[in-house]
Write a protein that holds these residues in place. Structure first.
Motif, PDB file in Angstrom:
ATOM      1  N   LYS A   1     -29.293 -22.502  28.175  1.00 57.82           N
ATOM      2  CA  LYS A   1     -30.422 -21.588  28.321  1.00 57.82           C
ATOM      3  C   LYS A   1     -30.747 -20.946  26.982  1.00 57.82           C
ATOM      4  CE  LYS A   1     -27.782 -17.534  29.781  1.00 57.82           C
ATOM      5  NZ  LYS A   1     -27.604 -16.524  30.792  1.00 57.82           N
ATOM      6  N   LYS A   2     -32.039 -20.581  26.830  1.00 56.15           N
ATOM      7  CA  LYS A   2     -32.486 -19.907  25.613  1.00 56.15           C
ATOM      8  C   LYS A   2     -32.354 -18.408  25.812  1.00 56.15           C
ATOM      9  CE  LYS A   2     -35.823 -23.325  24.099  1.00 56.15           C
ATOM     10  NZ  LYS A   2     -37.217 -23.601  23.819  1.00 56.15           N
ATOM     11  N   VAL A   3     -31.779 -17.766  24.794  1.00 55.37           N
ATOM     12  CA  VAL A   3     -31.578 -16.321  24.830  1.00 55.37           C
ATOM     13  C   VAL A   3     -32.309 -15.699  23.651  1.00 55.37           C
ATOM     14  CG1 VAL A   3     -29.853 -14.483  24.747  1.00 55.37           C
ATOM     15  CG2 VAL A   3     -29.317 -16.631  25.910  1.00 55.37           C
ATOM     16  N   LYS A   4     -33.162 -14.712  23.919  1.00 60.09           N
ATOM     17  CA  LYS A   4     -33.855 -13.986  22.854  1.00 60.09           C
ATOM     18  C   LYS A   4     -32.844 -13.050  22.207  1.00 60.09           C
ATOM     19  CE  LYS A   4     -37.906 -11.908  23.686  1.00 60.09           C
ATOM     20  NZ  LYS A   4     -38.879 -10.840  24.071  1.00 60.09           N
ATOM     21  N   VAL A   5     -32.701 -13.149  20.856  1.00 58.94           N
ATOM     22  CA  VAL A   5     -31.646 -12.376  20.203  1.00 58.94           C
ATOM     23  C   VAL A   5     -32.126 -11.331  19.203  1.00 58.94           C
ATOM     24  CG1 VAL A   5     -29.787 -14.026  20.563  1.00 58.94           C
ATOM     25  CG2 VAL A   5     -31.215 -14.242  18.552  1.00 58.94           C
ATOM     26  N   ILE A   6     -33.230 -11.585  18.504  1.00 52.52           N
ATOM     27  CA  ILE A   6     -33.642 -10.639  17.458  1.00 52.52           C
ATOM     28  C   ILE A   6     -35.077 -10.944  17.037  1.00 52.52           C
ATOM     29  CG2 ILE A   6     -32.837 -12.072  15.526  1.00 52.52           C
ATOM     30  CD1 ILE A   6     -31.817  -9.514  14.151  1.00 52.52           C
ATOM     31  N   GLU A   7     -35.758  -9.907  16.571  1.00 51.68           N
ATOM     32  CA  GLU A   7     -37.064 -10.142  15.966  1.00 51.68           C
ATOM     33  C   GLU A   7     -36.840 -10.788  14.605  1.00 51.68           C
ATOM     34  OE1 GLU A   7     -40.466  -7.289  16.241  1.00 51.68           O
ATOM     35  OE2 GLU A   7     -38.863  -5.964  16.954  1.00 51.68           O
ATOM     36  N   LEU A   8     -37.631 -11.797  14.291  1.00 56.32           N
ATOM     37  CA  LEU A   8     -37.467 -12.516  13.025  1.00 56.32           C
ATOM     38  C   LEU A   8     -37.547 -11.566  11.837  1.00 56.32           C
ATOM     39  CD1 LEU A   8     -37.099 -15.217  11.577  1.00 56.32           C
ATOM     40  CD2 LEU A   8     -39.593 -15.450  11.575  1.00 56.32           C
ATOM     41  N   GLU A   9     -38.447 -10.601  11.886  1.00 51.62           N
ATOM     42  CA  GLU A   9     -38.602  -9.677  10.745  1.00 51.62           C
ATOM     43  C   GLU A   9     -37.369  -8.802  10.523  1.00 51.62           C
ATOM     44  OE1 GLU A   9     -40.880  -5.735  12.269  1.00 51.62           O
ATOM     45  OE2 GLU A   9     -42.122  -7.525  12.174  1.00 51.62           O
ATOM     46  N   HIS A  10     -36.490  -8.694  11.506  1.00 49.04           N
ATOM     47  CA  HIS A  10     -35.258  -7.911  11.359  1.00 49.04           C
ATOM     48  C   HIS A  10     -34.059  -8.759  10.935  1.00 49.04           C
ATOM     49  CE1 HIS A  10     -37.317  -4.903  14.162  1.00 49.04           C
ATOM     50  NE2 HIS A  10     -37.361  -4.445  12.927  1.00 49.04           N
TER      51      HIS A  10
ATOM     52  N   LEU B   1     -25.808 -15.840  12.751  1.00 52.88           N
ATOM     53  CA  LEU B   1     -27.216 -16.205  12.670  1.00 52.88           C
ATOM     54  C   LEU B   1     -27.680 -16.025  11.232  1.00 52.88           C
ATOM     55  CD1 LEU B   1     -29.655 -16.972  14.492  1.00 52.88           C
ATOM     56  CD2 LEU B   1     -30.053 -14.531  14.789  1.00 52.88           C
ATOM     57  N   PHE B   2     -28.402 -17.026  10.701  1.00 54.41           N
ATOM     58  CA  PHE B   2     -28.838 -16.994   9.310  1.00 54.41           C
ATOM     59  C   PHE B   2     -30.311 -17.368   9.202  1.00 54.41           C
ATOM     60  CE2 PHE B   2     -24.369 -18.154   9.320  1.00 54.41           C
ATOM     61  CZ  PHE B   2     -23.826 -17.278   8.390  1.00 54.41           C
ATOM     62  N   ARG B   3     -31.028 -16.668   8.351  1.00 54.47           N
ATOM     63  CA  ARG B   3     -32.402 -17.027   7.976  1.00 54.47           C
ATOM     64  C   ARG B   3     -32.327 -17.531   6.542  1.00 54.47           C
ATOM     65  NH1 ARG B   3     -37.330 -12.707   7.889  1.00 54.47           N
ATOM     66  NH2 ARG B   3     -39.019 -14.141   7.400  1.00 54.47           N
ATOM     67  N   LEU B   4     -32.555 -18.825   6.377  1.00 60.48           N
ATOM     68  CA  LEU B   4     -32.396 -19.462   5.073  1.00 60.48           C
ATOM     69  C   LEU B   4     -33.597 -19.208   4.173  1.00 60.48           C
ATOM     70  CD1 LEU B   4     -30.931 -22.877   6.295  1.00 60.48           C
ATOM     71  CD2 LEU B   4     -29.752 -20.719   5.856  1.00 60.48           C
ATOM     72  N   SER B   5     -33.421 -19.463   2.889  1.00 55.34           N
ATOM     73  CA  SER B   5     -34.510 -19.257   1.929  1.00 55.34           C
ATOM     74  C   SER B   5     -35.708 -20.154   2.251  1.00 55.34           C
ATOM     75  CB  SER B   5     -34.030 -19.489   0.498  1.00 55.34           C
ATOM     76  OG  SER B   5     -33.508 -20.796   0.363  1.00 55.34           O
ATOM     77  N   SER B   6     -35.472 -21.263   2.951  1.00 53.62           N
ATOM     78  CA  SER B   6     -36.556 -22.162   3.360  1.00 53.62           C
ATOM     79  C   SER B   6     -37.353 -21.591   4.524  1.00 53.62           C
ATOM     80  CB  SER B   6     -35.970 -23.513   3.782  1.00 53.62           C
ATOM     81  OG  SER B   6     -35.182 -23.355   4.959  1.00 53.62           O
TER      82      SER B   6
ATOM     83  N   GLN C   1     -19.059 -25.126  15.918  1.00 53.56           N
ATOM     84  CA  GLN C   1     -20.160 -25.290  16.858  1.00 53.56           C
ATOM     85  C   GLN C   1     -21.474 -24.836  16.210  1.00 53.56           C
ATOM     86  OE1 GLN C   1     -20.175 -26.189  20.358  1.00 53.56           O
ATOM     87  NE2 GLN C   1     -22.371 -26.104  20.070  1.00 53.56           N
ATOM     88  N   THR C   2     -22.526 -25.646  16.379  1.00 51.09           N
ATOM     89  CA  THR C   2     -23.866 -25.237  15.963  1.00 51.09           C
ATOM     90  C   THR C   2     -24.692 -24.985  17.214  1.00 51.09           C
ATOM     91  OG1 THR C   2     -24.664 -27.525  15.867  1.00 51.09           O
ATOM     92  CG2 THR C   2     -23.789 -26.590  13.827  1.00 51.09           C
ATOM     93  N   TYR C   3     -25.715 -24.166  17.078  1.00 56.37           N
ATOM     94  CA  TYR C   3     -26.580 -23.825  18.204  1.00 56.37           C
ATOM     95  C   TYR C   3     -28.027 -24.064  17.806  1.00 56.37           C
ATOM     96  CZ  TYR C   3     -22.429 -21.467  19.948  1.00 56.37           C
ATOM     97  OH  TYR C   3     -21.154 -21.183  20.367  1.00 56.37           O
ATOM     98  N   GLU C   4     -28.795 -24.576  18.757  1.00 59.74           N
ATOM     99  CA  GLU C   4     -30.221 -24.785  18.526  1.00 59.74           C
ATOM    100  C   GLU C   4     -30.922 -23.436  18.480  1.00 59.74           C
ATOM    101  OE1 GLU C   4     -34.008 -26.640  20.933  1.00 59.74           O
ATOM    102  OE2 GLU C   4     -32.021 -27.480  21.316  1.00 59.74           O
ATOM    103  N   THR C   5     -31.828 -23.288  17.519  1.00 58.26           N
ATOM    104  CA  THR C   5     -32.603 -22.051  17.407  1.00 58.26           C
ATOM    105  C   THR C   5     -34.088 -22.375  17.498  1.00 58.26           C
ATOM    106  OG1 THR C   5     -32.718 -22.192  14.998  1.00 58.26           O
ATOM    107  CG2 THR C   5     -30.896 -20.916  15.925  1.00 58.26           C
ATOM    108  N   GLU C   6     -34.849 -21.376  17.890  1.00 54.21           N
ATOM    109  CA  GLU C   6     -36.305 -21.504  17.951  1.00 54.21           C
ATOM    110  C   GLU C   6     -36.906 -20.144  17.639  1.00 54.21           C
ATOM    111  OE1 GLU C   6     -39.873 -22.622  21.117  1.00 54.21           O
ATOM    112  OE2 GLU C   6     -37.808 -22.619  21.804  1.00 54.21           O
ATOM    113  N   VAL C   7     -37.974 -20.146  16.855  1.00 49.62           N
ATOM    114  CA  VAL C   7     -38.718 -18.917  16.593  1.00 49.62           C
ATOM    115  C   VAL C   7     -40.033 -19.027  17.365  1.00 49.62           C
ATOM    116  CG1 VAL C   7     -39.817 -17.471  14.857  1.00 49.62           C
ATOM    117  CG2 VAL C   7     -37.675 -18.644  14.317  1.00 49.62           C
ATOM    118  N   LYS C   8     -40.263 -18.048  18.229  1.00 42.39           N
ATOM    119  CA  LYS C   8     -41.465 -18.059  19.064  1.00 42.39           C
ATOM    120  C   LYS C   8     -41.976 -16.632  19.197  1.00 42.39           C
ATOM    121  CE  LYS C   8     -43.124 -19.583  23.557  1.00 42.39           C
ATOM    122  NZ  LYS C   8     -42.752 -20.196  24.840  1.00 42.39           N
ATOM    123  N   ASP C   9     -43.248 -16.455  18.896  1.00 39.49           N
ATOM    124  CA  ASP C   9     -43.900 -15.139  19.014  1.00 39.49           C
ATOM    125  C   ASP C   9     -43.136 -14.049  18.243  1.00 39.49           C
ATOM    126  OD1 ASP C   9     -45.900 -16.257  20.648  1.00 39.49           O
ATOM    127  OD2 ASP C   9     -44.673 -15.919  22.449  1.00 39.49           O
ATOM    128  N   GLY C  10     -42.581 -14.432  17.087  1.00 36.82           N
ATOM    129  CA  GLY C  10     -41.906 -13.458  16.230  1.00 36.82           C
ATOM    130  C   GLY C  10     -40.464 -13.144  16.618  1.00 36.82           C
TER     131      GLY C  10
END
Length: 104
Positions: free
Chosen positions: A5-14, A32-37, A89-98
């Motif tokens: 299941k997909k779980v909403k975890v954080i706003e991308l801007e945060h 959770l990491f937001r890469l330079s790309s 373990q890796t986990y699939e991520t998705e950014v949707k609506d911020g």
């Protein structure tokens, strides 16, 4: 076996660029990491070497270096880079609506 299941975890801007963020989902510690790309990656927050917290590691490209003993781990495949051995373990991520979602 549980259905993923997909779980909403954080706003991308945060989610800061190249700085790990620990999140806990259903008893699992996930880094959770937001890469330079701009890509967002999620992996188990435990290094296979000495259980170091990967969210506290240094990010370079698509890799994180464990803060305890500098093991280099791919944020894409979860594989530890040679000469060391292991995998996390890796986990699939998705950014949707911020918002960032992780599939667990």
């Amino acid at each position: 076996m549980q259905t993923p299941k997909k779980v909403k975890v954080i706003e991308l801007e945060h989610l800061p660029m190249q700085i790990g963020q620990e999140v806990n989902i259903e008893g699992k510690s996930i880094a959770l990491f937001r890469l330079s790309s701009g890509d967002v990656r999620a992996v188990s927050n435990v290094c296979p070497h000495k259980n170091g917290p990967l969210a506290e590691g240094v990010v370079s490209g698509e890799y994180v270096f464990c803060a305890l003993h500098n093991w280099k781990i791919s944020l894409v495949t979860g594989e530890v880079q040679k000469p060391d051995d292991g995998c996390i373990q890796t986990y699939e991520t998705e950014v949707k609506d911020g918002y960032v979602y992780i599939t667990v």
